[in-house]
Design a protein around this motif. Structure first.
Motif, PDB file in Angstrom:
ATOM      1  N   TYR A 150     -57.856 -14.250 -73.683  1.00 53.90           N
ATOM      2  CA  TYR A 150     -57.265 -13.029 -73.577  1.00 53.90           C
ATOM      3  C   TYR A 150     -56.639 -12.602 -74.874  1.00 53.90           C
ATOM      4  N   GLU A 153     -59.368 -11.236 -77.571  1.00 51.94           N
ATOM      5  CA  GLU A 153     -59.783 -10.203 -77.275  1.00 51.94           C
ATOM      6  C   GLU A 153     -59.041  -9.122 -77.583  1.00 51.94           C
ATOM      7  N   TRP A 156     -58.757  -7.988 -81.066  1.00 54.08           N
ATOM      8  CA  TRP A 156     -60.058  -6.994 -81.604  1.00 54.08           C
ATOM      9  C   TRP A 156     -59.819  -5.585 -80.961  1.00 54.08           C
ATOM     10  N   THR A 157     -58.983  -5.545 -79.814  1.00 50.25           N
ATOM     11  CA  THR A 157     -58.852  -4.142 -79.446  1.00 50.25           C
ATOM     12  C   THR A 157     -57.632  -3.518 -79.704  1.00 50.25           C
ATOM     13  N   VAL A 163     -63.561  -7.936 -85.300  1.00 52.15           N
ATOM     14  CA  VAL A 163     -64.307  -8.923 -84.391  1.00 52.15           C
ATOM     15  C   VAL A 163     -65.134  -9.934 -85.372  1.00 52.15           C
ATOM     16  N   ILE A 182     -60.092  -4.324 -71.221  1.00 46.00           N
ATOM     17  CA  ILE A 182     -59.275  -5.333 -72.011  1.00 46.00           C
ATOM     18  C   ILE A 182     -58.961  -6.226 -71.131  1.00 46.00           C
ATOM     19  N   ALA A 186     -62.034  -8.243 -68.453  1.00 46.08           N
ATOM     20  CA  ALA A 186     -61.966  -9.578 -69.020  1.00 46.08           C
ATOM     21  C   ALA A 186     -61.571 -10.510 -67.837  1.00 46.08           C
ATOM     22  N   THR A 371     -68.592  -6.882 -76.334  1.00 48.85           N
ATOM     23  CA  THR A 371     -67.652  -7.438 -77.158  1.00 48.85           C
ATOM     24  C   THR A 371     -66.615  -8.665 -76.041  1.00 48.85           C
ATOM     25  N   ILE A 372     -66.123  -7.716 -75.445  1.00 49.19           N
ATOM     26  CA  ILE A 372     -65.066  -8.371 -74.403  1.00 49.19           C
ATOM     27  C   ILE A 372     -65.793  -9.181 -73.553  1.00 49.19           C
ATOM     28  N   TRP A 375     -67.663 -12.441 -75.280  1.00 49.30           N
ATOM     29  CA  TRP A 375     -66.404 -13.106 -75.425  1.00 49.30           C
ATOM     30  C   TRP A 375     -65.806 -14.214 -74.459  1.00 49.30           C
ATOM     31  N   VAL A 376     -65.227 -13.483 -73.554  1.00 49.80           N
ATOM     32  CA  VAL A 376     -64.559 -14.084 -72.298  1.00 49.80           C
ATOM     33  C   VAL A 376     -65.348 -14.808 -71.672  1.00 49.80           C
TER      34      VAL A 376
END
Length: 425
Positions: A150, A153, A156-157, A163, A182, A186, A371-372, A375-376
């Protein structure tokens, strides 16, 4: 005089942060009650234990390293320790030194407000993997999720970081006011990875493709949990204004509260209507999930829509969640509380709805959501598989049949009879 005005605003904004953080913390009780109501009675103690422990783990891991990673302050205990230094830093922003009326508050209050968001993301995972996951495997995952997955990400936000040094989501037009993507998406992405590794509960799906409903044990408790979450969401979205100490900010807070409530109401109505059309009945569980879906949908942008548009955004979320729960069941993705649908599918909708009234771009929202999620989901899948290889993630079939209350906690939430030997009674 200007310095006194600054100190008053500092006190008001700090206090507002703390109150909203306490409201979000209260959502932990909402998740506990909701999940306890939607699982079978034999698994109630275990899921309550998970919710208490995950909150403690989130608070500890975010303090140790998560907050520092997310806001670029290093890796361990950076940026939140100390008392007098925080006040001194804030006072240096006073009107005499160029204070322009922006947000000012204690660094400790900022940490407190941020840490309860981390716990919310992890709570989403709890319900989705209920009734068949090992308690200690879940807690081990919580350490990684709240301390690393967590926060990265988040960096990045909300943290404004690039990123992997490749692109900046803010520059692409990404915006997520309070965390539809986010936080909520996530949490759902991590939950989906866990559910795929776990597999469905025994008896949920038959070999011939039939879906067996497994009703929860306590719908009054689930309803109470939903209302607690609804209440806590005012802190979740309202606190994300980050400021209260002037007239304009107070008006912004009031509008966020109004839109948050309107979206939840729209979600309930839409989910109930769709459920009636599909099932021929007024399905309470779908209405509850509709309320939560409406709240998730508006969370990415509660500050810009009109109340009517907020109601419609929540309504779309409420309709989506019903179709999503039905679809995931057909795909044999077993989510006992509908968390992946409520927070994941509707979380995506919340992000995509922001450009309707906000300054975000559709392209930026899509890239941000990808992206989120990537990644997660990817890192969570790896972590779940590693935990599976080390200690296993699923209880035995016998333990699942017996119930995790006895298998993992050694006590029942609803004992049919309690007696004391030698009491003479």
């Amino acid at each position: 005089m200007e310095n006194q005005i600054f100190q008053l605003q500092y006190a008001i904004d700090t206090f507002y942060f703390l109150v909203c953080g306490a409201l979000v913390m209260w959502m932990a009780a909402g998740f506990s009650m909701l999940e306890a109501g939607l699982v079978r009675s034999k698994n109630t103690t275990e899921i309550l234990t998970k919710n208490v422990v995950l909150f403690a783990i989130a608070c500890t891991m975010y303090m140790v390293c998560g907050y520092a990673i997310m806001y670029g302050g290093g890796y361990f205990l950076s940026g939140i320790a100390g008392g007098d230094s925080l006040v001194a830093d804030a006072l240096s922003l006073s009107a005499e030194n160029g204070f322009d009326g922006g947000s000012v508050y204690s660094g400790a209050s900022d940490f407190f407000f941020q840490v309860v968001f981390v716990a919310t993301a992890m709570s989403i995972v709890s319900g989705a993997v209920a009734e068949r996951m090992k308690l200690w495997a879940f807690m081990l995952f919580a350490v990684v999720m709240t301390g690393f997955i967590y926060p990265m990400e988040g960096l990045w936000t909300w943290g404004g970081g690039d990123v992997f040094g490749m692109y900046n989501l803010g520059d692409l037009g990404f915006a997520d006011f309070a965390g539809s993507g986010i936080v909520h998406m996530a949490g759902a992405a991590a939950a989906l990875a866990g559910v795929l590794v776990l597999g469905p509960r025994k008896g949920k799906y038959t070999a011939d493709g039939k879906i067996n409903a497994i009703p929860g044990a306590n719908l009054p408790l689930a309803t109470l949990g939903t209302f607690i979450l609804w209440m806590g969401w005012f802190g979740f979205n309202g606190g994300s204004v980050l400021k209260l100490g002037d007239m304009a900010s107070a008006n912004d807070v009031a509008m966020v509260f109004l839109n948050t409530n309107a979206a939840a109401a729209g979600g309930v109505i839409a989910a109930l209507i769709v459920a009636r059309m599909l099932f021929g009945k007024a399905d309470l569980t779908m209405a509850l999930n509709g309320a939560l879906a409406g709240l998730v949908a508006i969370t990415a942008g509660p500050d810009t829509p009109t109340p009517l548009l907020a109601t419609l955004i929540g309504g779309v979320g409420g309709a989506l969640v019903v179709f999503s729960i039905v679809t995931l069941d057909k795909l044999k993705i077993d989510d006992p509380v509908g968390a992946i649908s409520v927070h994941g599918v509707v979380g995506i909708w919340g992000l995509l709805a922001v450009p309707i009234t906000g300054s975000a771009t559709l392209f930026g929202q899509i890239i941000g959501a990808l992206t989120i999620f990537v990644w997660v989901f990817a890192v969570s899948l790896i972590v779940w598989l590693v935990i599976k290889a080390i200690m296993g993630v699923r209880v035995s079939e016998e333990q699942e049949y017996e119930g995790l209350d006895l298998a993992e906690c050694g006590m029942e939430a609803y004992p049919e009879f309690t007696g004391t030997r030698g009491s003479g009674m």
